[in-house]
Write a protein that holds these residues in place. Sequence first.
Motif, PDB file in Angstrom:
ATOM      1  N   ILE A  59       0.855  -1.192   0.000  1.00 22.46           N
ATOM      2  CA  ILE A  59       0.000   0.000   0.000  1.00 22.46           C
ATOM      3  C   ILE A  59       0.888   1.238   0.000  1.00 22.46           C
ATOM      4  CG2 ILE A  59      -1.829   1.225   1.230  1.00 22.46           C
ATOM      5  CD1 ILE A  59      -2.569  -1.440   2.544  1.00 22.46           C
ATOM      6  N   PRO A  60       0.839   2.063  -1.033  1.00 22.61           N
ATOM      7  CA  PRO A  60       1.751   3.220  -1.110  1.00 22.61           C
ATOM      8  C   PRO A  60       1.674   4.142   0.097  1.00 22.61           C
ATOM      9  CG  PRO A  60       0.670   2.852  -3.219  1.00 22.61           C
ATOM     10  CD  PRO A  60       0.015   1.924  -2.253  1.00 22.61           C
ATOM     11  N   SER A  61       0.467   4.376   0.617  1.00 24.66           N
ATOM     12  CA  SER A  61       0.320   5.312   1.731  1.00 24.66           C
ATOM     13  C   SER A  61       0.955   4.785   3.021  1.00 24.66           C
ATOM     14  CB  SER A  61      -1.164   5.605   1.972  1.00 24.66           C
ATOM     15  OG  SER A  61      -1.866   4.406   2.290  1.00 24.66           O
ATOM     16  N   SER A  62       1.221   3.482   3.088  1.00 26.65           N
ATOM     17  CA  SER A  62       1.848   2.913   4.283  1.00 26.65           C
ATOM     18  C   SER A  62       3.361   3.072   4.282  1.00 26.65           C
ATOM     19  CB  SER A  62       1.502   1.423   4.399  1.00 26.65           C
ATOM     20  OG  SER A  62       0.101   1.252   4.521  1.00 26.65           O
ATOM     21  N   ARG A  63       3.918   3.476   3.152  1.00 29.64           N
ATOM     22  CA  ARG A  63       5.363   3.654   3.074  1.00 29.64           C
ATOM     23  C   ARG A  63       5.746   5.032   3.606  1.00 29.64           C
ATOM     24  NH1 ARG A  63       5.042   2.316  -3.238  1.00 29.64           N
ATOM     25  NH2 ARG A  63       3.890   0.340  -3.053  1.00 29.64           N
ATOM     26  N   PRO A  64       6.906   5.146   4.235  1.00 29.48           N
ATOM     27  CA  PRO A  64       7.342   6.474   4.705  1.00 29.48           C
ATOM     28  C   PRO A  64       7.831   7.327   3.543  1.00 29.48           C
ATOM     29  CG  PRO A  64       9.050   4.853   5.096  1.00 29.48           C
ATOM     30  CD  PRO A  64       7.865   4.091   4.554  1.00 29.48           C
ATOM     31  N   SER A  65       7.940   8.617   3.782  1.00 26.91           N
ATOM     32  CA  SER A  65       8.583   9.485   2.800  1.00 26.91           C
ATOM     33  C   SER A  65      10.087   9.299   2.890  1.00 26.91           C
ATOM     34  CB  SER A  65       8.211  10.943   3.056  1.00 26.91           C
ATOM     35  OG  SER A  65       8.795  11.393   4.268  1.00 26.91           O
ATOM     36  N   MET A  66      10.808   9.745   1.863  1.00 34.50           N
ATOM     37  CA  MET A  66      12.267   9.600   1.908  1.00 34.50           C
ATOM     38  C   MET A  66      12.874  10.489   2.980  1.00 34.50           C
ATOM     39  SD  MET A  66      13.082   7.154   0.017  1.00 34.50           S
ATOM     40  CE  MET A  66      14.779   7.346   0.527  1.00 34.50           C
ATOM     41  N   ALA A  67      12.253  11.609   3.295  1.00 34.83           N
ATOM     42  CA  ALA A  67      12.747  12.443   4.392  1.00 34.83           C
ATOM     43  C   ALA A  67      12.658  11.682   5.708  1.00 34.83           C
ATOM     44  CB  ALA A  67      11.947  13.744   4.472  1.00 34.83           C
ATOM     45  N   GLU A  68      11.558  10.960   5.901  1.00 36.03           N
ATOM     46  CA  GLU A  68      11.416  10.165   7.120  1.00 36.03           C
ATOM     47  C   GLU A  68      12.411   9.007   7.131  1.00 36.03           C
ATOM     48  OE1 GLU A  68       7.311   9.275   6.573  1.00 36.03           O
ATOM     49  OE2 GLU A  68       6.617  10.817   7.960  1.00 36.03           O
ATOM     50  N   VAL A  69      12.676   8.430   5.970  1.00 30.26           N
ATOM     51  CA  VAL A  69      13.658   7.340   5.892  1.00 30.26           C
ATOM     52  C   VAL A  69      15.027   7.831   6.338  1.00 30.26           C
ATOM     53  CG1 VAL A  69      14.916   5.847   4.298  1.00 30.26           C
ATOM     54  CG2 VAL A  69      12.442   6.039   4.129  1.00 30.26           C
TER      55      VAL A  69
END
Length: 1006
Positions: A978-988
């Motif tokens: 699910i795309p919305s369950s993935r973090p943003s790259m800033a959060e990564v």
Amino acid sequence: MGNRQICVCLLLLLLGVLQSTKAANGDASVDLNDDVLGLIVFKSDLHDPPALASWTEDDASACSWKFIRCNPASSRVTELSLTRMGLSGRLGRGLEKLQWLKVLTLSHNNLSGEISPELAHIPSLETLDLSHNKFSGQLPNSISKIGSFKYLDLSENQLSGPLPDDLFQGLHSLRYLSLAGNSLEGPIPSTLSQCVALSGLNLSNNHFSGNPFAYNGGIWSLKRLRVLDLSGNSLSGDIPHGIFYLHNLKELHLQGNQFSGFVPSDMGLCPHLTKVDLSYNLFKGEIPSSFGRLNSLNFLSLGSNMLSGDFPQWVGGLSNLEYLDVSRNGLTGVLPISIGNLRSLKVLSLSENKITGKLPSSLVSCSELRTLHLRDNLFNGSIPEELFSMGLEQVDLSGNILSGPIPPGSSRMFESLLVLDLSRNDLTEDIPPEMGLFSRLKFLNLSWNNLHSRIPPEIGYLQNLTVLDIRESALYGMIPGDLCEPSSSLAILQLDGNSLSGPIPDEIGNCSSLYLLSLSHNNLSGSIPSSISMLKGLEILRLEWNELSGEMPKELGTLQNLLAVNVSYNRLIGRLPPGGIFPSLDASALQGNLGICSPLLKGPCKLDVQKPLVLDPNAYPNQMHGKNRGNDIKKRLEHHKFLSISAIVAMAAAAVIIVGVLVITLLNASARRRLAFIDNALESIWSSSSRSGAPSIGRLVLFDSRSSGNLFANPEALINKASEIGGGVFGTVYKASLGVEGRIVAVKKLITSNMLQYPEDFDREARALGKVRHTNLLSLRGFYWTPQLQLLVSDYAPNSSLQFRLHERPSNLAPLSWATRFKILLGTAKGLAHLHHSCRPPIIHYNLKPSNILLDENYNAKISDFGLVKLLAKLDSHVVGSRFQGAPGYAAPELACQSLRVNEKCDVYGYGVVILEMVTGRRPIEYGEDNMVILTDHVRLLLEEGNVLDCVDQSMGVYPDDEVLPVLKLALVCTSQIPSSRPSMAEVVQILQVIKTPVPQRLEAF
């Protein structure tokens, strides 16, 4: 097989014929050449070993060669030692000719392939050391035939599979065995009990399972055993009584398994024990009192189990103890005064138990103590001042109920202390100014106390301080201006949740190493200092819930590494800084201010514009009388007359302006019709003459050089088949040299199909990509365009791609270490975060995979091929989805589903797959004879079973579990369906920074 090897084999064949002939005649003098030819054959299987250049087949004897020892009486080779020679290749045939060989040592090289079963043909072999190489495959069963073995070390290789149960049945003379650091699995063979001469056994860091203590005899039969190391496996079950049979045992290492039940009470009957490590298991119950008899014990680790009962009072009797760790259990009781009898104690770790009472002042008698970890217990009372008079290096008393003041310290501790964590207590009174005298201090955490103190300016003297955390501690006053000197190493500054007031000092710009600055929930006022823009490494800036005012300095937009900013609930107004992360800030990071100008906010936008000077003619009292008053009335009438005339003039001017606008509009419409006609005419000209008038046709354009233009009459000569270094979905890459200075660049020859066909479009998009610069992006330096040929010029990465180093690495190249892999992961995340959050509009890569992650001379990640989809003639989800179906395993599910919206989260998915590749060393999809393994599903299943570390690539050597495990979990979150369950790259990036924070305790989540 090379010509030299063929010749050597022919020589061996000829030698065999001669031997047979001379044996029949009773002549065995040719035996002297067996060693020479055997070693020459052995050398031929190595890759150009310069250290063995003196070995030649012309010599009648090998006894004069380097690294060789012979028996003086027989002149036969008895020892071959090639440790740390950088050898690569395989262990082929030849050594079996050395019939008198007793010692064979090839450790710490890069030898690969399987271990030759012909070694069993050396009847006199006593020592075999092949440790720290890259041997793979299963252990040959023929080893059991070498009955002369006394020393066998095959540790730190890539051996796998189960061990045959009869492997050890003939090794009655074996004294030392090490198979550590491989991928061996299954039960430990029962025939090991026949190696009755064993004194050292090391099977650590494999995947052995079962219970080696369960069957009759078993390890209990090895009564000469002095060192037993079974750590880092999957062994389980209870350990029954019987360990006292190992009367000579000195070291017992069982940590990192799943042993359960009670700790054997008869362990105290092994009087020679010096080291016992049972940590990271499932042991329960009390610590046996028999341990008090182990007078020789200097190392005891029982941490991370389920032990209970009171902390043992007999500990004070272990006078030789240097290391004691019982952390992460359920121990209760108090710390006995007798703890001071441990005069040799260097490390004391009791963290995460339920031990109560006061800290005994007798600890000061532990004069050798360097590390004191008592975190998360129930200790109360004050910190003994005597404790701060010792030469401690690490002190962690966080998470207790300690009260009273912080001791000022002593001259001895000033020179030794590296880590001080007193957080989450009830400490009061001022922070002692002597804190600034801890010259070596790197980590200081006083957060979550009731200090009611100012920040002493002396803290600015701590030039080695990396982390300063004093959150939620009732601090007041101003932030000292000299908190950082220009040479300061401070990387994390957290002062949130206090009552600090006054402005943020301009000198904050001196903290040049800061990557986290968090001052939220205070009473800070004034403007945000522009000197923050000097913090080029800053990644997180938190200033929310203060009284800051004015506009944000536009210089902050130059902070390219900034990934997270929060300035909500202040009194800020005006425009946001241009560039950087600021145009993409979420509304939650800006809300609650007086008037920040952002389309995300519903409130008013207030600009800090200087008000014009206005004079009020009625501001002064009228003191005129009589005649003068009449003159005043006359002037007022004239003034009203003047205003009427002014109004008429203004209306006339407005009418003229309206007429002018109408005229210009009509002229523009006419001009547009003429331009449309010209465009149509030009279109026919371009179609017939390839638009030869465009400025960039046939010219090599370099963005950062004046050499663009006609300097290169034939740019096609830059590419040739011999210089090809790679390729992908967009074209082929070549290594080329530019200009008289010989600048090395990479030139990508684009596939012209579906590319932009007009030079001005190509020029515009290429120049836009050339402006995207970041440390972890491969910079586009120029381009070349003709209708038949399009080239892109970029920086050259000397260490090739991540794909090459992971999956195509030749045997003479060492595998990437964990530190290097983490560095590449973090750099890749930063590069993607820049594309997603700092570029407007955001740039989606769509095709992230190891072949598009290049490595410079320092192994810094450089993402290539970003933004190239802009050069496609059409850009929609269908084109993009079909374009990258050639990268199975990396494409996010939404790329194949037309109903799902494609955004930056598809790159996050690909990045998660790259993480799994780097940690496991495996490809995203692997095909077997009758099955297919999908890496994401495989790792997810291992995590659910609790065995996720089993998939870690063993070739990278030693790695920290507390870094690898959260990185694997991050990868599985990034690859969510699910795309919305993935973090943003800033959060990564933030998560990776927390994982790698170089402090003994991870900071709390932001």
